[in-house]
Design a protein around this motif. Structure first.
Motif, short mmCIF file in Angstrom:
data_model
loop_
_atom_site.label_atom_id
_atom_site.label_comp_id
_atom_site.label_asym_id
_atom_site.label_seq_id
_atom_site.Cartn_x
_atom_site.Cartn_y
_atom_site.Cartn_z
N GLY A 72 0.85 -1.18 0.00
CA GLY A 72 0.00 0.00 0.00
C GLY A 72 0.89 1.22 0.00
N HIS A 73 0.66 2.13 0.93
CA HIS A 73 1.39 3.40 0.93
C HIS A 73 2.60 3.44 1.83
CE1 HIS A 73 -1.46 5.27 -1.71
NE2 HIS A 73 -2.44 4.87 -0.95
N GLY A 74 2.91 2.36 2.53
CA GLY A 74 4.13 2.35 3.34
C GLY A 74 3.87 2.03 4.79
N ALA A 75 4.69 1.15 5.35
CA ALA A 75 4.57 0.78 6.76
C ALA A 75 5.84 1.19 7.47
CB ALA A 75 4.36 -0.73 6.89
N LEU A 76 5.70 1.95 8.53
CA LEU A 76 6.87 2.36 9.31
C LEU A 76 7.43 1.17 10.07
CD1 LEU A 76 5.74 5.80 10.77
CD2 LEU A 76 7.26 5.38 8.86
N VAL A 77 8.73 1.11 10.17
CA VAL A 77 9.39 0.04 10.90
C VAL A 77 9.91 0.63 12.20
CG1 VAL A 77 11.22 -1.66 10.88
CG2 VAL A 77 10.04 -1.09 8.76
N GLU A 78 9.32 0.24 13.32
CA GLU A 78 9.75 0.75 14.61
C GLU A 78 10.62 -0.26 15.35
OE1 GLU A 78 6.20 1.96 16.56
OE2 GLU A 78 5.76 3.49 15.08
N SER A 79 10.43 -1.54 15.06
CA SER A 79 11.23 -2.57 15.70
C SER A 79 11.30 -3.78 14.78
CB SER A 79 10.61 -2.98 17.04
OG SER A 79 9.35 -3.58 16.82
N GLU A 80 12.27 -4.64 15.08
CA GLU A 80 12.40 -5.85 14.29
C GLU A 80 12.79 -6.98 15.23
OE1 GLU A 80 15.08 -7.74 10.73
OE2 GLU A 80 14.77 -5.59 10.72
N TYR A 81 11.78 -7.59 15.84
CA TYR A 81 12.00 -8.68 16.77
C TYR A 81 11.62 -10.00 16.11
CZ TYR A 81 12.18 -5.00 20.28
OH TYR A 81 12.51 -3.88 21.00
N VAL A 82 12.35 -11.04 16.47
CA VAL A 82 11.97 -12.38 16.04
C VAL A 82 10.87 -12.83 16.98
CG1 VAL A 82 12.72 -14.78 15.79
CG2 VAL A 82 14.25 -12.91 15.12
N ILE A 83 9.70 -13.10 16.42
CA ILE A 83 8.55 -13.47 17.26
C ILE A 83 8.21 -14.95 17.18
CG2 ILE A 83 7.48 -11.20 17.27
CD1 ILE A 83 5.63 -12.19 14.99
N GLU A 84 8.77 -15.62 16.19
CA GLU A 84 8.47 -17.03 16.00
C GLU A 84 9.48 -17.59 15.03
OE1 GLU A 84 4.45 -19.60 15.02
OE2 GLU A 84 4.32 -17.48 15.41
N ARG A 85 9.45 -18.89 14.87
CA ARG A 85 10.29 -19.55 13.86
C ARG A 85 9.41 -20.57 13.15
NH1 ARG A 85 15.78 -21.50 15.44
NH2 ARG A 85 16.48 -20.31 13.67
N LEU A 86 9.52 -20.62 11.83
CA LEU A 86 8.78 -21.60 11.04
C LEU A 86 9.75 -22.65 10.52
CD1 LEU A 86 6.28 -19.50 8.88
CD2 LEU A 86 5.80 -20.87 10.90
N SER A 87 9.30 -23.88 10.51
CA SER A 87 10.13 -24.99 10.05
C SER A 87 9.81 -25.31 8.60
CB SER A 87 9.86 -26.22 10.92
OG SER A 87 10.57 -27.33 10.45
N PHE A 88 10.86 -25.47 7.80
CA PHE A 88 10.71 -25.84 6.40
C PHE A 88 11.50 -27.13 6.15
CE2 PHE A 88 9.58 -21.48 6.33
CZ PHE A 88 8.71 -21.32 5.26
N PRO A 89 10.91 -28.10 5.45
CA PRO A 89 11.68 -29.31 5.12
C PRO A 89 12.94 -28.92 4.35
CG PRO A 89 9.35 -29.61 4.59
CD PRO A 89 9.54 -28.16 4.94
#
Length: 193
Positions: A72-89
């Motif tokens: 869309g028109h832009g999302a401000l980035v205020e933080s960048e935390y790892v909140i989860e991890r996804l597993s991929f084969p």
């Protein structure tokens, strides 16, 4: 057995006959039985010439960050935390990229500018080693303080053409290369049902 490994193969493995199966069957069996596969077991399974640096059968974990790129028109980035991890084969991830998992990130998408390709609340996996604006493709870009997920094309004057898939509502724009930072190339999309 639902892992696709025959009873005879399991019996031979229990008797220590490691040549009775291949790496794929060994991994499938370990996953089915919820057992780790590493060290000596992995070396034994690899005796048929498969690479010895296979990840554990549980899959390769990719960090999910608390960040959204705007469609869309832009999302401000205020933080960048790892909140989860996804597993991929591992074999699936190898088909997507040869980049080490530490250079891959999963982030959310907000907005409608990339519909129908990406919708609000979809997620994308980025390869953060692919940051060249010399190639067309779908990228997460930053200009100003905002992140955007957009297609990139080259403009005739050496600038960058930023393209939304929802062209009726979001016309393409051109920007100087110096104004655009590439966060990474989109290599995978997760769709909301």
């Amino acid at each position: 057995m639902s892992a696709g490994v025959s009873y005879e193969q399991v019996k031979k493995l229990k008797q220590g006959q490691t040549g009775a199966t291949n790496v794929d069957d060994a991994i499938a069996l370990a996953v089915e039985l919820n057992m780790p596969l590493g060290g000596q077991q992995l070396e034994a399974a690899n005796s048929q010439g498969a690479p010895s640096d296979l990840p554990t059968p549980a899959g390769t974990m990719i960090d999910v960050h608390d960040v959204h790129a705007s469609a869309g028109h832009g999302a401000l980035v205020e933080s960048e935390y790892v909140i989860e991890r996804l597993s991929f084969p591992p074999d699936y991830l190898d088909r997507l990229t040869r980049t080490h998992p530490r250079h891959l990130k999963i982030i959310g998408v907000k907005g409608d500018s990339m519909e129908p390709t990406l919708k609000d609340d979809d997620v994308v996996m980025l390869d953060t080693t692919k940051t060249s604006l010399d190639f067309d493709g779908l990228f997460v870009l930053r200009w100003g303080d905002a992140l955007h997920v957009k297609r990139v094309g080259r403009a005739s004057n050496g600038s960058v053409r930023i393209i939304s898939d929802n062209k009726d509502n979001y016309p393409a724009i051109e920007m100087a290369r110096s104004e655009v930072e590439v966060i990474g190339k989109v290599i995978w999309m997760g769709k909301k049902a």
